[in-house]
Design a protein around this motif. Structure first.
Motif, PDB file in Angstrom:
ATOM      1  N   GLY A  30     -14.075  -1.449  10.097  1.00 26.39           N
ATOM      2  CA  GLY A  30     -13.487  -2.251   8.969  1.00 26.39           C
ATOM      3  C   GLY A  30     -12.041  -2.122   8.812  1.00 26.39           C
ATOM      4  O   GLY A  30     -11.421  -2.806   8.017  1.00 26.39           O
ATOM      5  N   THR A  48     -12.453  -8.499  13.208  1.00 23.07           N
ATOM      6  CA  THR A  48     -13.271  -9.568  13.455  1.00 23.07           C
ATOM      7  C   THR A  48     -12.040 -11.180  13.496  1.00 23.07           C
ATOM      8  O   THR A  48     -12.051 -11.627  13.616  1.00 23.07           O
ATOM      9  CB  THR A  48     -14.181  -9.820  13.149  1.00 23.07           C
ATOM     10  OG1 THR A  48     -15.141  -8.549  13.791  1.00 23.07           O
ATOM     11  CG2 THR A  48     -14.728 -11.308  12.969  1.00 23.07           C
ATOM     12  N   THR A  49     -11.222 -10.335  11.831  1.00 23.73           N
ATOM     13  CA  THR A  49      -9.988 -10.615  11.555  1.00 23.73           C
ATOM     14  C   THR A  49      -9.477 -11.628  12.022  1.00 23.73           C
ATOM     15  O   THR A  49      -8.394 -12.451  12.335  1.00 23.73           O
ATOM     16  CB  THR A  49      -9.776 -10.569   9.816  1.00 23.73           C
ATOM     17  OG1 THR A  49     -10.626  -9.890   9.164  1.00 23.73           O
ATOM     18  CG2 THR A  49      -8.596 -11.367   9.328  1.00 23.73           C
ATOM     19  N   PRO A  95      -3.149   2.261   8.915  1.00 23.08           N
ATOM     20  CA  PRO A  95      -2.863   3.260   8.177  1.00 23.08           C
ATOM     21  C   PRO A  95      -3.518   4.886   7.570  1.00 23.08           C
ATOM     22  O   PRO A  95      -3.283   4.110   6.339  1.00 23.08           O
ATOM     23  CB  PRO A  95      -1.595   2.878   7.673  1.00 23.08           C
ATOM     24  CG  PRO A  95      -2.131   1.439   7.142  1.00 23.08           C
ATOM     25  CD  PRO A  95      -3.645   1.078   7.688  1.00 23.08           C
ATOM     26  N   SER A  96      -4.576   5.013   8.280  1.00 28.34           N
ATOM     27  CA  SER A  96      -5.115   6.765   6.764  1.00 28.34           C
ATOM     28  C   SER A  96      -5.118   7.293   7.603  1.00 28.34           C
ATOM     29  O   SER A  96      -5.320   7.500   9.372  1.00 28.34           O
ATOM     30  CB  SER A  96      -6.516   5.420   6.446  1.00 28.34           C
ATOM     31  OG  SER A  96      -7.007   5.227   7.628  1.00 28.34           O
ATOM     32  N   ASP A 133       1.204  -1.816   4.709  1.00 25.95           N
ATOM     33  CA  ASP A 133       1.709  -1.336   3.741  1.00 25.95           C
ATOM     34  C   ASP A 133       1.172  -0.496   2.547  1.00 25.95           C
ATOM     35  O   ASP A 133       1.218  -0.128   1.745  1.00 25.95           O
ATOM     36  CB  ASP A 133       2.027  -2.938   3.129  1.00 25.95           C
ATOM     37  CG  ASP A 133       1.339  -3.572   3.192  1.00 25.95           C
ATOM     38  OD1 ASP A 133       2.141  -4.765   2.056  1.00 25.95           O
ATOM     39  OD2 ASP A 133       0.531  -3.546   3.571  1.00 25.95           O
ATOM     40  N   THR A 134      -0.776  -0.331   2.823  1.00 26.47           N
ATOM     41  CA  THR A 134      -1.252   0.600   2.433  1.00 26.47           C
ATOM     42  C   THR A 134      -1.101   2.381   2.575  1.00 26.47           C
ATOM     43  O   THR A 134      -0.673   3.037   1.280  1.00 26.47           O
ATOM     44  CB  THR A 134      -2.884   0.063   2.269  1.00 26.47           C
ATOM     45  OG1 THR A 134      -2.617   0.545   4.429  1.00 26.47           O
ATOM     46  CG2 THR A 134      -2.510  -0.421   1.784  1.00 26.47           C
ATOM     47  N   ASN A 135      -0.158   2.166   3.570  1.00 24.30           N
ATOM     48  CA  ASN A 135       0.269   3.591   3.680  1.00 24.30           C
ATOM     49  C   ASN A 135       1.575   3.373   4.633  1.00 24.30           C
ATOM     50  O   ASN A 135       1.165   4.124   5.752  1.00 24.30           O
ATOM     51  CB  ASN A 135      -0.602   4.017   3.827  1.00 24.30           C
ATOM     52  CG  ASN A 135      -0.520   5.691   3.885  1.00 24.30           C
ATOM     53  OD1 ASN A 135       0.362   6.602   4.054  1.00 24.30           O
ATOM     54  ND2 ASN A 135      -1.442   6.799   3.246  1.00 24.30           N
ATOM     55  N   LYS A 149       1.834   7.058   6.827  1.00 26.67           N
ATOM     56  CA  LYS A 149       0.912   6.933   8.137  1.00 26.67           C
ATOM     57  C   LYS A 149       0.896   5.849   9.189  1.00 26.67           C
ATOM     58  O   LYS A 149       1.034   5.265  10.246  1.00 26.67           O
ATOM     59  CB  LYS A 149      -0.989   6.565   7.622  1.00 26.67           C
ATOM     60  CG  LYS A 149      -1.310   7.757   6.608  1.00 26.67           C
ATOM     61  CD  LYS A 149      -1.733   8.720   7.521  1.00 26.67           C
ATOM     62  CE  LYS A 149      -1.948   9.641   6.669  1.00 26.67           C
ATOM     63  NZ  LYS A 149      -1.356  11.402   7.072  1.00 26.67           N
ATOM     64  N   PHE A 164      -1.522  -5.694   4.286  1.00 22.97           N
ATOM     65  CA  PHE A 164      -2.638  -6.623   2.760  1.00 22.97           C
ATOM     66  C   PHE A 164      -2.498  -8.026   2.380  1.00 22.97           C
ATOM     67  O   PHE A 164      -1.109  -7.510   1.547  1.00 22.97           O
ATOM     68  CB  PHE A 164      -2.582  -5.027   2.143  1.00 22.97           C
ATOM     69  CG  PHE A 164      -3.862  -5.666   0.924  1.00 22.97           C
ATOM     70  CD1 PHE A 164      -3.528  -5.776  -0.206  1.00 22.97           C
ATOM     71  CD2 PHE A 164      -4.700  -4.883   1.690  1.00 22.97           C
ATOM     72  CE1 PHE A 164      -4.850  -6.252  -1.543  1.00 22.97           C
ATOM     73  CE2 PHE A 164      -6.116  -5.318   0.966  1.00 22.97           C
ATOM     74  CZ  PHE A 164      -5.577  -5.993  -0.468  1.00 22.97           C
ATOM     75  N   VAL A 169      -9.619 -12.458   2.097  1.00 24.61           N
ATOM     76  CA  VAL A 169     -10.440 -12.204   1.821  1.00 24.61           C
ATOM     77  C   VAL A 169     -10.933 -13.669   1.458  1.00 24.61           C
ATOM     78  O   VAL A 169     -11.911 -13.910   1.564  1.00 24.61           O
ATOM     79  CB  VAL A 169     -10.593 -10.891   0.588  1.00 24.61           C
ATOM     80  CG1 VAL A 169     -12.047 -11.114   0.551  1.00 24.61           C
ATOM     81  CG2 VAL A 169     -10.353 -10.048   0.913  1.00 24.61           C
ATOM     82  N   ILE A 200     -11.779 -15.395   4.264  1.00 25.47           N
ATOM     83  CA  ILE A 200     -12.554 -15.481   5.064  1.00 25.47           C
ATOM     84  C   ILE A 200     -14.473 -15.763   4.378  1.00 25.47           C
ATOM     85  O   ILE A 200     -15.045 -16.272   5.174  1.00 25.47           O
ATOM     86  CB  ILE A 200     -12.860 -13.863   5.109  1.00 25.47           C
ATOM     87  CG1 ILE A 200     -11.042 -13.671   6.445  1.00 25.47           C
ATOM     88  CG2 ILE A 200     -14.172 -13.438   6.572  1.00 25.47           C
ATOM     89  CD1 ILE A 200     -11.600 -13.623   7.527  1.00 25.47           C
TER      90      ILE A 200
END
Lengths: 286, 122, 285
Positions: free
Chosen positions: C12, C16-17, C193-194, C223-225, C228, C249, C254, C257
């Protein structure tokens, strides 16, 4: 009660759901069957860890007894044996530990030794017993580790066991859900997510496992996974909205139910729904 | 001296195959008699350990030298144990590679890549 | 001819993106989906084309002839994979059977034979001189490694020697990933980034190193973290792994896609960022 959490697609939130379900329960065992990329332990930080090495058998040839008949080389379905310069040579990484060469050798020249392919760790994090399987990098199959993880789990009505499964629907996933009483399918609202949801949907039906869906990362837009569940009459156990705060907490490996009352309630209620579904299955003899 | 080369087809004008273990055919060329023979590579259909099985074929057919664009670790172990020398091919012409080998223009194949592990089972 | 493989370790993260975007940016004529267990690339790149399908045979499976079986239990006791089950007689669990042949060898009355078994379908999409190879592994099957090899072979046979080929990988570090790594010229690792993402990234890097494949790292949804993301960048610096940029992000990703488009088909921040990552990647290649 064994509850398996799977998704088909990676990154939909299996570990997020499994970890928080286990933590929200009064007492639970969390089992991480994603032995290639285990993540649950990062959230739990278990203490008092006890470790066990997981081994598989590898053949060993006694060259004194070997007559060079090559029955072992010819039998091996995986081509793990070669015969060169009057000696049998064994290729450890290709061997599947089936024991066939040892079986067919007419001179009893083949015996076995152990090879470590990974470890199983067990520790405690507050109310959760955490079991983690870790496959060594370079090894091809984690199945023996998953088998070990699940073999001594007490499965009673009172004992809650949450099984965090690997992504996909291949043999390692099947091994992980073999003993499940109920399966939670975690879906994300993308066409990729739906495509892979359909695969695990087929898988749980094939194994006649009762199941329900948790829709994760929901937002205002179209949700192909939700539409599919409605069309197929699949039980939607819960909907978790896309929440930036949640994403950040999760990326920092924080267990949200241990720090946020709202999410604690969400997962406690989800757990309640799952228990009810399992009871319903057992009482109706389904 | 017998030279083995992984090839795409079982005819003289064929090209060198990019894979060793899963080449459709092996060509065996005898330097003294200048004869060439083709052998169907039964290892190509293997679920796994193709390189090992292919190398075993070369051992059983008494090859002295292998000319190949690449070779995996497992196959290389078999070949080295059997004293079969490995040389790296240049381009895809079988004829040119044999000629280059005969005049000592081909380099020894020393970059052995790690096992492919694409075996059967799980 | 260069082969680029995109991996991540964790699922995830956006392989593929990224792959679909690269295919558009490079105008690639050869690409493949090595995630044979849960393929997704065809949902974007195979639209409107009918693929050529070929059956894929995995390891043979044991079959027990009930009429010949004398119930001696030799097969069950020698099976290392728990694949012989007693249910109204002796039967084979085809999902557990690895095709080793031990049961067939040990049966004193010849009641067990090994039969070919279809383990999936290879699919080849062809349009003008573009070739897209993918496959679907039959549920519960093993031999995913070999199927990945077949997917790559199908692409390699048909592509032109000067083509740049892009491969979409699968999550994990096991057999199918190892099979997809073999013979590729470069690996791009898409990191998340987790904590989980970093842990998984390190394991996939370790695996790629064992396979001796050159690599680079990029971060998706950086930029979600931010902290990290910094950690990942620092790790790459320490390990001397080229770090070729980040992608933010983007909600619109989405949308793209889900409408069957790549993120470079619409105007969005992630699309623009992926283009920059692509350009840096090309420079290294």
């Amino acid at each position: 009660m064994n509850v398996a959490v799977l998704s088909g697609k990676g990154g939909t939130g299996k570990t997020f759901v499994s970890v928080n379900l286990a933590a929200a329960a009064p007492k639970a065992i969390y089992i991480d069957c994603d032995v290639e990329e285990p993540n649950g332990y990062l959230f739990f930080n278990p203490e008092n860890i006890v470790e066990e090495k997981i081994t598989v058998k590898l053949p060993v040839v006694d060259h004194e007894l070997c007559t060079g008949c090559r029955k072992c080389v010819d039998f091996c379905a995986f081509n793990a044996l070669a015969y060169i310069g009057g000696k049998v040579k064994i290729f450890d990484e290709v061997c599947h530990s089936c024991g066939g060469c040892m079986l067919v050798c007419p001179e009893k020249a083949v015996s076995e030794k152990d090879k470590t392919i990974g470890i199983v760790q067990q520790g405690q994090s507050k109310t959760v017993t955490v079991k983690t399987g870790i496959l060594n990098a370079g090894e091809a199959s984690g199945i023996p580790i998953i088998k070990n993880l699940l073999q001594n789990i007490k499965n009673t009505e009172q004992q809650l066991n949450i099984i965090d499964c690997p992504p996909g629907s291949s043999c390692i996933v099947m091994e992980s859900i073999k003993d499940a009483d109920y399966c939670i399918l975690v879906a994300e609202p993308t066409i990729f997510g739906l495509h892979n949801l359909k695969m695990v949907y087929e898988l749980v039906q094939l194994f006649s496992k009762p199941f329900g869906v948790v829709l994760n990362k929901c937002s205002k837009g179209k949700n192909p996974a939700e539409e599919f569940c409605i069309k197929e009459n699949i039980a939607i156990l819960g909907k978790i909205s896309f929440d930036k705060m949640l994403g950040t907490e999760n990326s920092n490996a924080h267990i949200i139910v241990r720090q946020n009352a709202q999410y604690n309630e969400l997962f406690t209620s989800l757990l309640g729904k799952v228990c009810k579904e399992v009871q319903h299955e057992t009482t109706t003899g389904a | 001296m017998k030279i083995a080369i992984p090839v795409d087809e079982n005819e003289k004008e064929t090209g060198v195959c990019i894979s060793f273990g899963r080449a459709p055919y092996f060509m065996f060329y005898d330097i003294e008699t200048k004869n060439s023979e083709f052998l169907l590579n039964s290892a190509a259909e293997s679920q796994g350990g193709a390189g090992i099985k292919a190398a075993q074929l070369l051992v059983d057919n008494r090859a002295d030298v292998l000319l190949s664009p690449r070779c995996g670790q497992n196959a290389a172990e078999v070949l080295q144990a059997a004293n079969i020398k490995l040389f790296k091919t240049l381009g895809t012409s079988v004829r040119e590679n044999i000629q280059a080998f005969e005049v000592g223009k081909l380099a020894v194949l020393s970059e052995i890549h790690a096992g492919f592990h694409n075996h059967g089972g799980k | 001819m260069k082969q680029l493989l995109v991996l991540s370790g964790k699922g995830g993260t956006g392989k593929t993106t990224f792959v679909s975007a690269f295919i558009k940016l490079a105008d690639a004529h050869a690409y493949a989906d090595c995630d044979v267990d849960a393929p997704n690339l065809h949902l974007l790149m195979g639209q409107g084309i009918s693929p050529e399908e070929t059956d894929y045979y995995g390891m043979p499976k044991a079959v027990i002839d009930a009429k010949l079986c004398i119930g001696c239990n030799k097969c069950k006791s020698s099976c290392r994979f728990d694949a012989i089950v007693v249910k109204k007689g002796y039967t084979v669990d085809i999902f557990a059977c690895e095709g080793c042949g031990v049961c067939a060898a040990i049966c004193p009355v010849g009641a067990v034979t090994m039969q070919p078994a279809i383990a999936g379908k290879l699919k080849l999409y062809r349009q003008q001189n573009r070739i897209f190879s993918t496959a679907q592994l039959k549920m519960g099957s093993g031999t995913s490694g070999k199927l990945v090899t077949e997917v790559k072979k199908a692409m390699n046979i048909k592509m032109q020697k000067q083509d740049f080929a892009i491969l979409d990988g699968s999550p994990g570090i096991g057999c199918p990933v190892i099979a997809s790594l073999s013979g590729v010229d470069f690996v791009l690792i898409v990191a998340e980034p987790s904590m989980s993402g970093i842990s998984d990234m390190k394991r996939i890097i370790q695996t790629a190193k064992i396979m001796q494949t050159p690599m680079a790292v990029t971060i998706n949804k950086y930029d979600t973290n931010l902290s990290k993301s910094e950690e990942i960048e620092g790790f790459c610096l320490e390990e001397n792994i080229p770090f070729i940029g980040v992608v933010p992000f983007d909600n619109r990703a989405v949308e793209a896609i889900n409408s069957g488009n790549t993120i470079v088909d619409i105007d969005c921040v992630s699309g623009r960022a992926v283009k920059e990552v692509y350009e840096k990647l090309i420079k290294i290649l």
